[in-house]
Design a protein around this motif. Structure first.
Motif, PDB file in Angstrom:
ATOM      1  N   PHE A 176     -16.309  25.058 -17.303  1.00 30.28           N
ATOM      2  CA  PHE A 176     -17.195  25.950 -16.552  1.00 30.28           C
ATOM      3  C   PHE A 176     -17.577  25.355 -15.200  1.00 30.28           C
ATOM      4  O   PHE A 176     -17.766  26.090 -14.225  1.00 30.28           O
ATOM      5  CB  PHE A 176     -18.434  26.310 -17.362  1.00 30.28           C
ATOM      6  CG  PHE A 176     -18.161  27.283 -18.469  1.00 30.28           C
ATOM      7  CD1 PHE A 176     -17.533  28.489 -18.211  1.00 30.28           C
ATOM      8  CD2 PHE A 176     -18.508  26.993 -19.770  1.00 30.28           C
ATOM      9  CE1 PHE A 176     -17.268  29.396 -19.225  1.00 30.28           C
ATOM     10  CE2 PHE A 176     -18.244  27.885 -20.797  1.00 30.28           C
ATOM     11  CZ  PHE A 176     -17.629  29.078 -20.522  1.00 30.28           C
ATOM     12  N   ASP A 206     -16.934  27.196 -11.684  1.00 30.37           N
ATOM     13  CA  ASP A 206     -18.035  27.376 -10.752  1.00 30.37           C
ATOM     14  C   ASP A 206     -17.677  26.838  -9.366  1.00 30.37           C
ATOM     15  O   ASP A 206     -17.928  27.487  -8.351  1.00 30.37           O
ATOM     16  CB  ASP A 206     -19.272  26.672 -11.300  1.00 30.37           C
ATOM     17  CG  ASP A 206     -20.560  27.345 -10.901  1.00 30.37           C
ATOM     18  OD1 ASP A 206     -20.524  28.504 -10.463  1.00 30.37           O
ATOM     19  OD2 ASP A 206     -21.616  26.702 -11.056  1.00 30.37           O
ATOM     20  N   MET A 239     -23.642  27.027 -13.133  1.00 28.25           N
ATOM     21  CA  MET A 239     -23.991  25.795 -13.847  1.00 28.25           C
ATOM     22  C   MET A 239     -25.249  25.170 -13.236  1.00 28.25           C
ATOM     23  O   MET A 239     -25.329  25.007 -12.022  1.00 28.25           O
ATOM     24  CB  MET A 239     -22.842  24.785 -13.763  1.00 28.25           C
ATOM     25  CG  MET A 239     -21.577  25.224 -14.438  1.00 28.25           C
ATOM     26  SD  MET A 239     -21.715  25.263 -16.210  1.00 28.25           S
ATOM     27  CE  MET A 239     -21.839  23.543 -16.588  1.00 28.25           C
TER      28      MET A 239
END
Length: 140
Positions: free
Chosen positions: A26, A30, A122
Motif C-alpha cells: 500500500f 500511495d 497511508m
C-alpha cells in the motif's frame, strides 16, 4: 516429556508475513499515486505555460519580447476542457480541480499548478506530501 501445543502457529506466521507485505504494497501504491499526480501537475503547468507563450508573444520572436508587458500575461489561458485534456488523471471521480496560477518576476513568468484536495492514504507519510505542486518558468 510433554509435547507442545502448536495450534495457531500457521495463523501467527501468516500475520507476521502479511502485515509488513501489505503495508509495503500500500505504501508503494500511495507513492505511485503521488508520483502520477505530480507528473500530471507538471504536464498541466507546461501546457498552461505554452498557451501563455502563444497568447503573449508576438509571431516574430526575434527579440523574445512579449507583445504586452509581463505583468499583464498573468491570466489563465486554458479552458477547463483543455486542462482536463492535458491532465485527465487530476479530474478523476469528481475530485477537486487543480488550480493554475501565474506570477511575474523580474526576468521570468512562473506558472504553478497545484492539487489542493490531495491526501495520502497511508498515515506513515504524515502531511508532508498532501499538497503536490509543479512549476514551469518562462524566461523573457
Amino acid at each position: 516429556m510433554r509435547k507442545l501445543d502448536n495450534r495457531g502457529m500457521a495463523a501467527f506466521e501468516l500475520v507476521l508475513v502479511f502485515v509488513p507485505l501489505f503495508t509495503l504494497m500500500f505504501a508503494i501504491f500511495d507513492l505511485a499515486r503521488y508520483a502520477i499526480t505530480v507528473q500530471s501537475l507538471r504536464t498541466l503547468s507546461s501546457a498552461s505555460a505554452r498557451a501563455m507563450m502563444i497568447q503573449c508573444y508576438t509571431p516574430a520572436v526575434t527579440g523574445l519580447t512579449p507583445s504586452t508587458s509581463p505583468s499583464s500575461c498573468t491570466g489563465d489561458y486554458l479552458s477547463a476542457t483543455q486542462k482536463q485534456a492535458a491532465a485527465p488523471f487530476l479530474y478523476r471521480n469528481g475530485s477537486s480541480s487543480p488550480t493554475v496560477s501565474t506570477t511575474s518576476g523580474a526576468s521570468a513568468l512562473t506558472v504553478t499548478a497545484s492539487q489542493a484536495g490531495f491526501a495520502m492514504v497511508m498515515p506513515i507519510w504524515g502531511t508532508s506530501l498532501n499538497a503536490p505542486t509543479a512549476s514551469t518558468t518562462i524566461p523573457f
